[in-house]
Design an enzyme around this catalytic site. Structure first.
Site: not given
Length: 349
Positions: A51-53, A94, A199, A240, A250-251
């Protein structure tokens, strides 16, 4: 003072397989997992093992290179048909992470004019490795620019995990902590736990501590009190997707922090590579927000914490309007002004 900081790596190409740091197991176990098929890669992205763009884009690139090795194709046309099918398949993993589609499009373009299967396979592997190498260089440069926003001793709040394990190395929002440590500049991270998947608690605290960076964990609902009482200098987050006017996905919870930063009059920075920008979309209203399984909210480590059958709303991301952002930090420098014009100038050919 210049030292090299050892930071964890999330993705390792093995030639005929991909090794990933399974981030769902952190912080309890640093488990490395082998992926041997495009289906493995798709599942690892969906399940947040990767995970993480930027890391998602890197994993997708290696996944396509891996898949291409296995095609039983009689000619280049059949090869490209299977390749395009897998590109479309990976794109469903995603939908909010623009780096995923950026990497897929780049891999497609790499073999567009290729006429033999052997050369196509070689080029795809080379392109995936190049994407990973470029991301490490980008994160390093981004961290250098970000560090100019801070001073020795600053306390900086962040959310989610935009660190080394979300990229090729160094990270985006966490890059200045690592670059600062290499240069003898001490920055103290305050990490929001980041419900519902934690996270911040599981990943950000783990990787910063592994690298010897000071970090303090807080729950998400402590952010305002922490800013007010702990002399927080600034907030820095990853992204993201950033659209043409600077609106940023973003998150979920990022918007809360941006509003708090404005109230307490501290800088709110977004750190992201150019590959995270989506200039085709004009405003954040056009961004598709992924909604995830309700069990992420109703359970923690498999333990039910909410009444059975309760209605759940679980968006994975939120949109921070550009007017709340003090600066967008990229590998090319820091945008601070008319984001529409500045972003457009970055992508002028």
């Amino acid at each position: 003072m210049n030292t090299t900081v050892a930071v964890p790596r999330a993705i390792i190409w093995k030639g005929d397989s991909i090794t990933i740091l399974n981030q769902t197991k952190l912080p309890h176990v640093a488990e490395y997992k082998t992926l041997t098929s495009i289906e493995d890669v798709w599942k690892s992205i969906v399940m947040l093992e990767v995970r993480g763009a930027p890391a998602i884009g890197i994993a997708a690139a290696f996944g396509l290179a891996l898949a291409a090795q296995k095609y039983e194709a009689i000619n280049i046309v059949e090869f490209k048909t299977k390749f395009n099918r897998d590109c479309n398949y990976l794109g469903t993993s995603r939908p909010t992470a623009v780096n995923l589609f950026w990497a897929i499009d780049r891999m497609r373009a790499a073999i567009e004019e290729v006429s033999t299967i052997k050369i196509a396979r070689e080029i795809l592997e080379e392109e995936a490795l190049q994407i990973q190498q470029e991301d490490e260089q980008v994160c390093r440069s981004l961290g250098e620019h970000a560090l100019t926003c801070f001073q020795d001793g600053d306390r900086i709040l962040t959310i989610c995990n935009a660190g080394s394990i979300a990229t090729a190395r160094y990270g985006t929002a966490l890059a200045p902590f690592y670059i600062g440590k290499e240069k003898g500049i001490h920055l103290h991270a305050y990490a929001c736990e980041t419900r519902p998947v934690l996270q911040g608690a599981r990943l950000t605290t783990w990787e910063l501590r592994e690298a010897g960076v000071d970090v303090t964990l807080i729950t998400d609902n402590m952010a305002a009190h922490t800013i007010r009482t702990k002399n927080i200098s600034a907030i820095i987050v990853g992204a993201d997707r950033i659209v043409a006017n600077g609106d940023t996905a973003n998150k979920v919870g990022t918007l809360n922090l941006a509003i708090l930063a404005k109230h307490y009059q501290i800088p709110f920075y977004v750190a992201a590579p150019l590959s995270t920008f989506d200039t085709k979309k004009k405003t954040g209203n056009e961004i598709i927000i992924e909604e995830r399984d309700e069990t992420e909210v109703t359970k923690i480590n498999g333990q039910q914490i909410a009444p059975a059958g309760i209605h759940i709303y679980n968006p994975a991301f939120d949109i921070t309007p550009h007017e709340f952002i003090s600066g967008i930090i990229t590998e090319k420098g820091i945008l601070q002004g008319d984001y529409t014009k500045e972003i457009a100038s970055l992508f002028e050919k």
